[in-house]
Structure formats: C-alpha cells, structure tokens
Design an enzyme around this catalytic site. Sequence first.
Site, PDB file in Angstrom:
ATOM      1  N   SER A   1       0.803  -1.225   0.000  1.00 56.45           N
ATOM      2  CA  SER A   1       0.000   0.000   0.000  1.00 56.45           C
ATOM      3  C   SER A   1       0.839   1.280   0.000  1.00 56.45           C
ATOM      4  O   SER A   1       0.442   2.262  -0.652  1.00 56.45           O
ATOM      5  CB  SER A   1      -0.982   0.006   1.173  1.00 56.45           C
ATOM      6  OG  SER A   1      -0.310  -0.055   2.413  1.00 56.45           O
TER       7      SER A   1
ATOM      8  N   TRP B   1      -1.545  -3.152 -23.318  1.00 59.30           N
ATOM      9  CA  TRP B   1      -1.400  -2.262 -22.163  1.00 59.30           C
ATOM     10  C   TRP B   1      -2.730  -2.148 -21.414  1.00 59.30           C
ATOM     11  O   TRP B   1      -2.771  -2.087 -20.187  1.00 59.30           O
ATOM     12  CB  TRP B   1      -0.966  -0.894 -22.659  1.00 59.30           C
ATOM     13  CG  TRP B   1      -0.102  -0.091 -21.760  1.00 59.30           C
ATOM     14  CD1 TRP B   1      -0.289   0.158 -20.426  1.00 59.30           C
ATOM     15  CD2 TRP B   1       1.097   0.606 -22.126  1.00 59.30           C
ATOM     16  NE1 TRP B   1       0.700   0.973 -19.948  1.00 59.30           N
ATOM     17  CE2 TRP B   1       1.566   1.256 -20.979  1.00 59.30           C
ATOM     18  CE3 TRP B   1       1.785   0.756 -23.325  1.00 59.30           C
ATOM     19  CZ2 TRP B   1       2.716   2.050 -20.981  1.00 59.30           C
ATOM     20  CZ3 TRP B   1       2.919   1.535 -23.327  1.00 59.30           C
ATOM     21  CH2 TRP B   1       3.384   2.175 -22.172  1.00 59.30           C
TER      22      TRP B   1
ATOM     23  N   GLU C   1      -8.337   7.797 -23.974  1.00 60.87           N
ATOM     24  CA  GLU C   1      -7.731   7.589 -25.288  1.00 60.87           C
ATOM     25  C   GLU C   1      -8.408   8.453 -26.345  1.00 60.87           C
ATOM     26  O   GLU C   1      -9.622   8.677 -26.302  1.00 60.87           O
ATOM     27  CB  GLU C   1      -7.862   6.110 -25.662  1.00 60.87           C
ATOM     28  CG  GLU C   1      -7.184   5.724 -26.961  1.00 60.87           C
ATOM     29  CD  GLU C   1      -7.277   4.225 -27.202  1.00 60.87           C
ATOM     30  OE1 GLU C   1      -7.530   3.834 -28.361  1.00 60.87           O
ATOM     31  OE2 GLU C   1      -7.116   3.454 -26.227  1.00 60.87           O
TER      32      GLU C   1
ATOM     33  N   ARG D   1     -13.837   5.099 -40.240  1.00 56.55           N
ATOM     34  CA  ARG D   1     -12.621   4.520 -39.649  1.00 56.55           C
ATOM     35  C   ARG D   1     -12.545   2.999 -39.813  1.00 56.55           C
ATOM     36  O   ARG D   1     -11.490   2.407 -39.607  1.00 56.55           O
ATOM     37  CB  ARG D   1     -12.539   4.881 -38.161  1.00 56.55           C
ATOM     38  CG  ARG D   1     -13.685   4.336 -37.335  1.00 56.55           C
ATOM     39  CD  ARG D   1     -13.603   4.761 -35.889  1.00 56.55           C
ATOM     40  NE  ARG D   1     -14.803   4.332 -35.159  1.00 56.55           N
ATOM     41  CZ  ARG D   1     -14.922   4.380 -33.838  1.00 56.55           C
ATOM     42  NH1 ARG D   1     -13.932   4.819 -33.094  1.00 56.55           N
ATOM     43  NH2 ARG D   1     -16.041   3.986 -33.252  1.00 56.55           N
TER      44      ARG D   1
ATOM     45  N   ARG E   1       6.254  -6.647 -18.663  1.00 58.98           N
ATOM     46  CA  ARG E   1       6.542  -6.222 -20.027  1.00 58.98           C
ATOM     47  C   ARG E   1       8.012  -5.939 -20.291  1.00 58.98           C
ATOM     48  O   ARG E   1       8.396  -5.685 -21.443  1.00 58.98           O
ATOM     49  CB  ARG E   1       5.679  -5.006 -20.386  1.00 58.98           C
ATOM     50  CG  ARG E   1       4.191  -5.319 -20.371  1.00 58.98           C
ATOM     51  CD  ARG E   1       3.869  -6.510 -21.260  1.00 58.98           C
ATOM     52  NE  ARG E   1       2.473  -6.936 -21.131  1.00 58.98           N
ATOM     53  CZ  ARG E   1       1.935  -7.935 -21.809  1.00 58.98           C
ATOM     54  NH1 ARG E   1       2.664  -8.615 -22.674  1.00 58.98           N
ATOM     55  NH2 ARG E   1       0.671  -8.279 -21.626  1.00 58.98           N
TER      56      ARG E   1
END
Length: 235
Positions: free
Chosen positions: A57, A78, A100, A172, A200
């Site tokens: 914590s 991600w 995003e 798109r 990663r």
Amino acid sequence: MNIINVLDNGYVRLVDHMGSDLSIVNAARVSYAKESKEFSDRDARLIQFLAREGHTSPFRHAVLQFEIYAPLMVARQWWKYIIGSAHYEGTGDSLEAWNESSRRYVTEDPTFYIPSSTEWRSKPKNSKQGSGDIISWELGEVYTKKLMEYIEIGMKNYEAALESGICAEQARLFLPSYGMYVRWYWTASLQSVSHFLNQRLAHDAQLEIQEYAKVIMSLCREYYPNALEELISTK
C-alpha cells in the site's frame, strides 16, 4: 519536457507525477506517527523491507501520469492492466485511469507503425505466442512493401468515405487497425506501474511493448530510484 521517442513514430511523455521515495516511507511510517524529512539509508532499508515482505500500500501513494503514442497492438496489451488493476490479487489498486483519443471525433492524418525490412521476426520455435529471430532482409523487404500497399488502400477508402459524407465513426472501419498509432493518457500508482514493468520487461514479452516499458522505466527512475530498484525483478 520528459518525452522519449519509441519505435518509428511513437513516444512516451511524463505529464505529471506525485510523490517520491520519501513519500513512500512516510506513508508506511504514519502508522507510528513518524515522518522522515530527508531520505536516508534507513529509509532505503525500509523500502527494501516493504517490497520484500509484500507491504504494497505505501507504493500506491506515488502516482504517475503519462501520455503515450503507440500502435494499437501495443495499446490493447497495455489496456489489460487497466481492466485488472482493481482485481489483481495483491495490488488492491483501483486508482488507474485511461483516456484515449477517438476517431469518432479526431480526423487527423492517421499514422501507422511500419517495420523496416530488418525488423520482421520469425514465429517462435517452442511457443504459440511471441516471436523468434529476425527473418532475412529479402523477405522483410517483401512484407514491408505489402504492408505499405495495404495501408495505402485502406487510407484511400477511408478518405473517400469521409469525402462522400460518411461519418468519421464509420469511415474509420476502412483503416488498418493494429498498426495504427493511438494516443492516450495513463495515470497509475507506482505499484501498478511496477507490475506492468515486471511483466513487459520480461524477455518473452512482445518486443514492441518491451521498448515502451524500457522508456517508462527510465522516466520513473528519476523520481523513485530506490523503490524501483526493489520492485522491479527484471532489471
């Protein structure tokens, strides 16, 4: 400005951060109504203890905010850390945020990740995922050209749809998706960032996201050198 380029057109920018190694130890010591004014060797030993014993914590009192520009195939890997942040056993971290850019609203010229002829990798020999060695330059040249042609076709259809009056959120659909760059803000605690880095930076992680993880690591190290030294198992 804390910005580092990644791949051919990507980057990571450290937008903001809160706290330091000192913040972490003071969060731990508040249980005893104690506080350090300056970071000392004693504080470094406390961070070692906290990391070693899984007292996580205090590491959530340090927070970082990044702007990231990466191919969609990296972004979607991600994103798993946002979904899992509140449920991952041992983190208890529900403080992550992800915002995003959207091509429902943004019609700036799309940018695509295009590996060069020397960057295409073979399939792995002993695994169903990941990659192997670099393929021959000649074969790489063929597939770099194929990818560029594929992107060109998609872009022409996308632009034609917009010119014909098709809304951006449907136009798109013509864009080749996985290599298209997207931009987002990621805000996370140091503990959550460290969990991301441990996975990663590993040798079996996808190479492209490894490159982003290395940059995240370098940007974090300036502010949390002692904590990262103890939290990251893959140096």
